[in-house]
Motif scaffolding. Structure first.
Motif, PDB file in Angstrom:
ATOM      1  N   THR A  42      19.315  21.548  19.044  1.00 11.47           N
ATOM      2  CA  THR A  42      17.763  22.163  18.587  1.00 11.47           C
ATOM      3  C   THR A  42      17.608  23.068  20.192  1.00 11.47           C
ATOM      4  O   THR A  42      16.427  23.818  19.827  1.00 11.47           O
ATOM      5  CB  THR A  42      16.530  21.030  18.725  1.00 11.47           C
ATOM      6  OG1 THR A  42      16.819  19.933  20.526  1.00 11.47           O
ATOM      7  CG2 THR A  42      17.445  19.581  17.837  1.00 11.47           C
ATOM      8  N   GLU A  43      18.532  23.006  21.262  1.00 10.26           N
ATOM      9  CA  GLU A  43      18.035  23.871  21.604  1.00 10.26           C
ATOM     10  C   GLU A  43      18.919  25.173  21.365  1.00 10.26           C
ATOM     11  O   GLU A  43      18.949  26.080  22.368  1.00 10.26           O
ATOM     12  CB  GLU A  43      18.446  23.549  23.758  1.00 10.26           C
ATOM     13  CG  GLU A  43      17.156  22.259  23.882  1.00 10.26           C
ATOM     14  CD  GLU A  43      18.008  21.819  24.656  1.00 10.26           C
ATOM     15  OE1 GLU A  43      17.064  21.913  25.701  1.00 10.26           O
ATOM     16  OE2 GLU A  43      18.454  21.290  25.181  1.00 10.26           O
ATOM     17  N   ARG A  44      19.996  24.932  20.522  1.00  9.79           N
ATOM     18  CA  ARG A  44      20.557  26.573  20.315  1.00  9.79           C
ATOM     19  C   ARG A  44      20.238  27.580  18.985  1.00  9.79           C
ATOM     20  O   ARG A  44      19.424  26.776  18.252  1.00  9.79           O
ATOM     21  CB  ARG A  44      22.157  25.892  20.230  1.00  9.79           C
ATOM     22  CG  ARG A  44      22.794  25.190  21.519  1.00  9.79           C
ATOM     23  CD  ARG A  44      24.431  24.755  21.270  1.00  9.79           C
ATOM     24  NE  ARG A  44      25.178  23.850  22.018  1.00  9.79           N
ATOM     25  CZ  ARG A  44      26.006  24.977  22.649  1.00  9.79           C
ATOM     26  NH1 ARG A  44      26.600  25.995  22.472  1.00  9.79           N
ATOM     27  NH2 ARG A  44      26.836  24.372  23.347  1.00  9.79           N
ATOM     28  N   THR A  45      20.256  28.755  19.486  1.00 12.08           N
ATOM     29  CA  THR A  45      20.492  29.199  18.310  1.00 12.08           C
ATOM     30  C   THR A  45      21.219  28.982  16.683  1.00 12.08           C
ATOM     31  O   THR A  45      21.953  28.528  17.045  1.00 12.08           O
ATOM     32  CB  THR A  45      20.568  30.909  18.387  1.00 12.08           C
ATOM     33  OG1 THR A  45      21.631  31.304  18.034  1.00 12.08           O
ATOM     34  CG2 THR A  45      19.402  31.391  19.443  1.00 12.08           C
ATOM     35  N   SER A  46      21.387  28.712  15.642  1.00 12.13           N
ATOM     36  CA  SER A  46      22.008  28.375  14.594  1.00 12.13           C
ATOM     37  C   SER A  46      22.882  29.431  14.194  1.00 12.13           C
ATOM     38  O   SER A  46      24.036  29.024  14.242  1.00 12.13           O
ATOM     39  CB  SER A  46      21.155  28.335  13.560  1.00 12.13           C
ATOM     40  OG  SER A  46      20.599  29.913  12.710  1.00 12.13           O
ATOM     41  N   SER A  47      22.779  30.334  14.548  1.00 10.00           N
ATOM     42  CA  SER A  47      23.860  31.482  14.901  1.00 10.00           C
ATOM     43  C   SER A  47      24.732  31.598  15.661  1.00 10.00           C
ATOM     44  O   SER A  47      25.854  31.865  15.989  1.00 10.00           O
ATOM     45  CB  SER A  47      23.452  32.726  14.235  1.00 10.00           C
ATOM     46  OG  SER A  47      23.125  33.484  15.872  1.00 10.00           O
ATOM     47  N   ASN A  48      24.764  31.008  17.018  1.00 13.81           N
ATOM     48  CA  ASN A  48      25.148  30.455  18.074  1.00 13.81           C
ATOM     49  C   ASN A  48      26.089  29.445  17.788  1.00 13.81           C
ATOM     50  O   ASN A  48      27.674  29.220  17.983  1.00 13.81           O
ATOM     51  CB  ASN A  48      24.090  29.929  18.975  1.00 13.81           C
ATOM     52  CG  ASN A  48      25.325  30.118  20.031  1.00 13.81           C
ATOM     53  OD1 ASN A  48      24.982  28.984  20.815  1.00 13.81           O
ATOM     54  ND2 ASN A  48      26.254  31.155  20.766  1.00 13.81           N
ATOM     55  N   ILE A  49      26.331  28.582  17.033  1.00 13.62           N
ATOM     56  CA  ILE A  49      26.396  27.099  16.574  1.00 13.62           C
ATOM     57  C   ILE A  49      27.741  27.377  15.518  1.00 13.62           C
ATOM     58  O   ILE A  49      28.848  27.339  15.361  1.00 13.62           O
ATOM     59  CB  ILE A  49      25.863  26.198  16.157  1.00 13.62           C
ATOM     60  CG1 ILE A  49      24.327  25.405  17.735  1.00 13.62           C
ATOM     61  CG2 ILE A  49      26.410  25.056  15.189  1.00 13.62           C
ATOM     62  CD1 ILE A  49      23.359  24.149  16.819  1.00 13.62           C
ATOM     63  N   SER A  50      27.122  28.614  14.599  1.00  9.89           N
ATOM     64  CA  SER A  50      28.596  28.814  13.829  1.00  9.89           C
ATOM     65  C   SER A  50      29.306  29.729  13.966  1.00  9.89           C
ATOM     66  O   SER A  50      30.233  30.189  13.153  1.00  9.89           O
ATOM     67  CB  SER A  50      27.414  29.982  13.016  1.00  9.89           C
ATOM     68  OG  SER A  50      26.312  29.023  11.931  1.00  9.89           O
ATOM     69  N   ALA A  51      28.941  30.940  15.365  1.00  6.49           N
ATOM     70  CA  ALA A  51      30.287  31.323  15.856  1.00  6.49           C
ATOM     71  C   ALA A  51      30.941  30.560  16.927  1.00  6.49           C
ATOM     72  O   ALA A  51      31.728  31.111  16.643  1.00  6.49           O
ATOM     73  CB  ALA A  51      29.239  32.435  17.047  1.00  6.49           C
ATOM     74  N   VAL A  52      30.461  29.517  17.714  1.00  7.44           N
ATOM     75  CA  VAL A  52      31.450  28.477  18.181  1.00  7.44           C
ATOM     76  C   VAL A  52      32.185  27.514  17.085  1.00  7.44           C
ATOM     77  O   VAL A  52      33.275  26.987  17.172  1.00  7.44           O
ATOM     78  CB  VAL A  52      30.739  27.569  19.036  1.00  7.44           C
ATOM     79  CG1 VAL A  52      31.989  26.918  19.628  1.00  7.44           C
ATOM     80  CG2 VAL A  52      30.201  28.995  19.785  1.00  7.44           C
ATOM     81  N   ASP A  53      31.331  26.894  16.374  1.00  3.81           N
ATOM     82  CA  ASP A  53      32.182  26.467  15.011  1.00  3.81           C
ATOM     83  C   ASP A  53      33.155  27.315  14.529  1.00  3.81           C
ATOM     84  O   ASP A  53      34.297  26.703  13.916  1.00  3.81           O
ATOM     85  CB  ASP A  53      30.939  26.041  13.742  1.00  3.81           C
ATOM     86  CG  ASP A  53      32.165  25.366  12.436  1.00  3.81           C
ATOM     87  OD1 ASP A  53      32.446  24.195  12.977  1.00  3.81           O
ATOM     88  OD2 ASP A  53      31.796  25.818  11.728  1.00  3.81           O
ATOM     89  N   ALA A  54      32.940  28.682  14.341  1.00  2.00           N
ATOM     90  CA  ALA A  54      34.036  29.149  13.910  1.00  2.00           C
ATOM     91  C   ALA A  54      35.567  29.436  14.787  1.00  2.00           C
ATOM     92  O   ALA A  54      37.041  29.035  14.004  1.00  2.00           O
ATOM     93  CB  ALA A  54      33.932  30.987  13.488  1.00  2.00           C
ATOM     94  N   VAL A  55      35.784  28.718  15.516  1.00  2.00           N
ATOM     95  CA  VAL A  55      36.213  29.002  17.023  1.00  2.00           C
ATOM     96  C   VAL A  55      37.049  27.991  16.760  1.00  2.00           C
ATOM     97  O   VAL A  55      37.962  27.733  17.152  1.00  2.00           O
ATOM     98  CB  VAL A  55      35.555  29.461  18.294  1.00  2.00           C
ATOM     99  CG1 VAL A  55      37.393  29.273  18.929  1.00  2.00           C
ATOM    100  CG2 VAL A  55      35.503  31.178  18.314  1.00  2.00           C
TER     101      VAL A  55
END
Length: 541
Positions: free
Chosen positions: A330-343
């Motif tokens: 909840t403290e992260r941006t959703s797009s940031n999570i998506s970017a790390v998830d892709a890695v």
């Protein structure tokens, strides 16, 4: 001890040469028809911080531009098959080159993105191996113009810390926006951090905590496997002193090779408060898999630094990674999570295992009185590791284990439940990804014996549990190699297929909102490992 972070990746295909952009290209890409990147603004910014001014136009800003994978559906299917022990494709992982060719962006698409960045004065750095991440730097003025947003300075209402952040979602021309999933580096607010080790009564080790013999005995680690020929990566946002590691190894007679350091994007800077964390991670790995070769990836604790560091690990091809730094979803941006998830997804396709601490704040990772989970432990391509209190006999055998109150666990607010987890789906999960997957010794009492900052002590937290599981993966890979089997790779499908065989099922204890129970639960997942029996099960699935 849990830690806190930031996002976007690194490793090196050669950086593209800076070239003049034809005027025709600039004319063909007007900034008027722009598309906003949703989910790329800090949540609750205005509610929790006060704007104090504008970022100086000449300040230098580093960004990491994440691109969407080509044929995402096919990538999902591939990862599911290559990670499923029941599939004929199990263990047939891709090389870096094969991944880029099948799922990375084409050279023409990369050029479209880099040309756009250069047309706004940004200097393009590395284009990383999977063709899904591009680094760039520029002045604040250039960054604001390129991404159609404003960077302001802010003061956090709770901590008083100052930071910069984009006021609104960044945007890109329609011709480019379809390729981009996230732009990391537009804020400096969320720094991953760790919790200070708790002071507790000494227990067994020179300064308290369990010794290597007690940990290995408790988890039935055979002396036949030491991690020889295996490699383990550590994601870190601080450094360590080799003299401390040497003292630890010498005291316990481990003879471990000295870790290698790989600095990413300039490294983590001078030694800071996270030194204990880094030395804990190294020493726990040495305790269980003393012959394994460790590479410590040290990156800047920043939004872009996190993604670059994860990407560097994937690009290295090291089969097992331990992660002790995180931040509430909840403290992260959703797009940031998506970017790390892709890695992480790229790593899964290439047969890499990631083990991440689930947090030390129980079921309330965000600390706001509700329920929340830590990321990246909640990522579907990561094995989330919860915490236990382990008791061993006088002969160092497993005696009993309970859920540790601080161990993170619960349901994701971001990810739906993956198919391999649906057999243990709980109604409390609400159809979301459930955390943790597994668990291990974490309670600071007894904790683990470590030597850090020139003295002996005992440290706990899921930051100890994550390397305990990463060490098991290295031992398993050694055994699998000897048996002519595939390495573990993305571990969760195989661990869930084992259906509890090879685990110590932990049925007592609570982490706040959730209690341990028979089988999988929100406090300890499947439980801790019995190394011999779990390895045997995984080898025959």
């Amino acid at each position: 001890m849990t830690l806190r972070l930031k996002l976007l990746a690194a490793a090196a295909t050669p950086a593209l040469l800076l070239a003049a952009v034809p005027a025709a290209f600039a004319a063909a890409q007007p900034d008027t028809a722009r598309v906003a990147l949703s989910g790329d603004v800090l949540p609750g910014l205005n509610a929790h911080a006060a704007r104090t001014g504008a970022v100086a136009s000449t300040d230098r800003i580093s960004v990491a531009v994440s691109l969407t994978p080509r044929d995402a559906a096919a990538l999902n299917t591939f990862v599911a098959k290559v990670s499923d022990p029941a599939s004929a494709s199990y263990g047939h992982y891709l090389t870096k080159a094969q991944f880029a060719a099948r799922f990375g962006r084409s050279d023409a698409e990369i050029k479209k993105v880099t040309d756009y960045l250069r047309s706004h004065g940004l200097t393009v750095g590395a284009v990383h191996s999977g063709n899904l991440l591009v680094d760039a730097t520029g002045t604040a003025a250039q960054v604001q113009k390129a991404f159609g947003t404003t960077l302001s300075t802010w003061k956090d209402g709770a901590s008083g810390r100052t930071f910069y952040a984009n006021d609104a979602a960044p945007s890109l021309p329609a011709s480019v926006s379809g390729l981009v999933s996230d732009i990391s580096g537009l804020n400096s607010r969320n720094k991953l951090h760790h919790q200070a080790p708790a002071a507790v009564t000494p227990h067994n080790g020179p300064g308290g905590g369990y010794t290597p013999a007690q940990i290995k005995g408790g988890y039935n680690v055979s002396g036949s496997y030491t991690g020889s020929g295996q490699k383990i990566a550590l994601l870190e946002f601080d450094g360590f002193q080799q003299s401390n590691i040497t003292t630890y190894d010498s005291h316990y007679g481990l003879n471990s090779p000295a870790p290698t350091v790989q600095k990413v994007s300039g490294g983590s800077g001078p030694l800071g408060g996270g030194q204990v964390e880094v030395e804990l991670d190294i020493e726990v790995l040495n305790a269980i898999a003393p012959a394994a070769k460790i590479t410590v990836f040290e990156g800047p604790n920043s939004d872009a630094g996190e993604v670059d560091t994860y990407q560097a690990i994937v690009d290295s091809g090291i089969p097992v990674t331990s992660i002790s730094w995180g931040l509430a979803e909840t403290e992260r941006t959703s797009s940031n999570i998506s970017a790390v998830d892709a890695v992480f997804q790229q790593g899964a396709a290439e047969g890499l295992s990631f083990f991440a601490a689930s947090g030390d704040s129980g079921s309330d990772d965000a600390g706001n009185g509700g329920t929340s989970v830590d990321y990246p432990a909640s990522d579907p391509y990561v094995t989330g590791v919860g915490g236990t209190t382990l008791t061993v006999t006088s002969g160092n055998a497993w005696s009993r284990e309970t859920a540790w109150s601080g161990g993170g666990g619960g349901k994701s607010s971001t990810f739906t439940i993956p198919s391999w987890q649906t057999p243990v789906q709980k109604s409390q999960g609400g159809g979301k990804r459930q955390v943790p997957d597994v668990a291990a010794l974490a309670n600071p009492s007894p904790g683990v014996s470590i030597y850090s900052q020139g003295r002996w002590g005992q440290v706990g937290g899921t930051s100890a549990a994550a390397p305990e599981w990463a060490a098991f993966a290295a031992l398993y890979n050694q055994q699998a190699t000897a048996a002519g089997k595939a390495r573990l790779g993305f571990a969760n499908p195989a661990l869930y297929k084992a259906n509890g065989t090879g685990f110590h099922d932990i049925t007592s204890g609570s982490n706040g909102a959730y209690s341990a129970a028979t089988g999988w639960d929100f406090t300890t997942g499947w439980g801790s490992y019995n190394a011999a029996t779990l390895a045997s099960k995984l080898l025959t699935q």
